[in-house]
Scaffold this motif. Sequence first.
Motif, PDB file in Angstrom:
ATOM      1  N   ASP A   1      26.119 -14.254   9.685  1.00 61.79           N
ATOM      2  CA  ASP A   1      26.343 -14.102   8.239  1.00 61.79           C
ATOM      3  C   ASP A   1      27.724 -13.478   8.009  1.00 61.79           C
TER       4      ASP A   1
ATOM      5  N   ASN B   1      30.076 -13.978   5.777  1.00 60.13           N
ATOM      6  CA  ASN B   1      30.495 -13.537   4.433  1.00 60.13           C
ATOM      7  C   ASN B   1      29.547 -12.512   3.813  1.00 60.13           C
ATOM      8  N   GLY B   2      28.515 -12.108   4.561  1.00 59.50           N
ATOM      9  CA  GLY B   2      27.673 -10.997   4.125  1.00 59.50           C
ATOM     10  C   GLY B   2      26.869 -11.246   2.864  1.00 59.50           C
ATOM     11  N   ASP B   3      26.498 -12.516   2.619  1.00 54.82           N
ATOM     12  CA  ASP B   3      25.706 -12.789   1.409  1.00 54.82           C
ATOM     13  C   ASP B   3      24.219 -12.902   1.730  1.00 54.82           C
TER      14      ASP B   3
ATOM     15  N   GLN C   1      22.700 -14.869   3.596  1.00 57.05           N
ATOM     16  CA  GLN C   1      22.268 -16.231   3.927  1.00 57.05           C
ATOM     17  C   GLN C   1      23.104 -16.705   5.114  1.00 57.05           C
ATOM     18  N   ILE C   2      22.540 -17.635   5.871  1.00 56.00           N
ATOM     19  CA  ILE C   2      23.361 -18.302   6.885  1.00 56.00           C
ATOM     20  C   ILE C   2      23.505 -19.746   6.429  1.00 56.00           C
TER      21      ILE C   2
ATOM     22  N   ASP D   1      29.456 -19.851   6.166  1.00 59.49           N
ATOM     23  CA  ASP D   1      29.668 -18.996   7.328  1.00 59.49           C
ATOM     24  C   ASP D   1      30.300 -19.792   8.471  1.00 59.49           C
TER      25      ASP D   1
HETATM   26 CA   LIG Z   1      26.470 -15.961   4.687  1.00 60.53          CA
END
Ligand SMILES: [Ca+2]
Length: 308
Positions: free
Chosen positions: A270, A272-274, A276-277, A281
Amino acid sequence: MNKLISIMSAAVLTASAVQIAPANAAPDPMVYVPSVSFKAEASDYARVLSDGSVVINKRDFPKDTDLALKCSIYVHDESLAAGVVTPQWKSSSPLLALDNLVNVYKPPVEFAYAQKNDKGELFARYTVIVSNNKDLNIMSFVCMSASMSGDTSSLVPYGEASDSFPLTSFDVKIDPSIEEGDQKIFFIVEDVDYENQSRTEIYLNTEDGDRKLIPEVNDLKISIADYKLGDVDEDGSISSADATQALIAYSELSVGSEVSLSNNQQFAADVNGDTQINSSDATAILAYYSYLSTFSGETPLSIEEYTK
Ligand SMILES: [Ca+2]
Ligand SMILES: [Ca+2]
């Protein structure tokens, strides 16, 4: 048919009533439920994801330094009718020790319900009581308007809203020996340690007097992990293979099957740290890989710096 029409006109009326109400009307304190939440500060070893949760990376722990996650508490009260707020919170592990609770009046700091006098100096208008029970790993912060005996004044926010400034701040001291897994700092809303334990409450002033309620609580999830961001296959370097792994995980997740990556690998994926994968990413991993492959200086940016 008439019935249907009347239902439809009722629906139209309701819709227009909603539109007529001013957008900034304060909610009715008779029914409104305020909320409380935590906010953690990111650091070299603590990532704050888009949902506010924290990932502590054991791999990045500095040596010989106290590991302290800085946290604040916020009260969201759009009714502005709160006369008393009493957050009580606890850590799920003794290895995440609550410490350094800020008493906002010693010395005075800007906080959710701070006040300035005529000279522009901060002063103690409200009663604040702080406590930190280190044995139970509990903190308590009580802020109330002048008196609880019949006084119906509400706390006046220092900023535009009750959450323009934090209510208070504290540290979570991390014991480096803590094991990987999920922990949390949570608001106490029921008995946890003993009977009739103090809980997180807010008293709203209403036409009928105090309305005591338990606010909506947003606990702070803290995941302890050990990973290198972007290195999904855990071979020590970031390459296109990692992007491929992220895409495979994305396709598994999108058809609802179990993801074949470990927890650490999922944190690594992850980028971008949102929380979600997905293909963003994978794209970020590929972009960083291509940056590294063509980099000719001395020290390349880390993937964290590169994707900022
Ligand atoms: Ca992500
Ligand atoms: Ca790799």
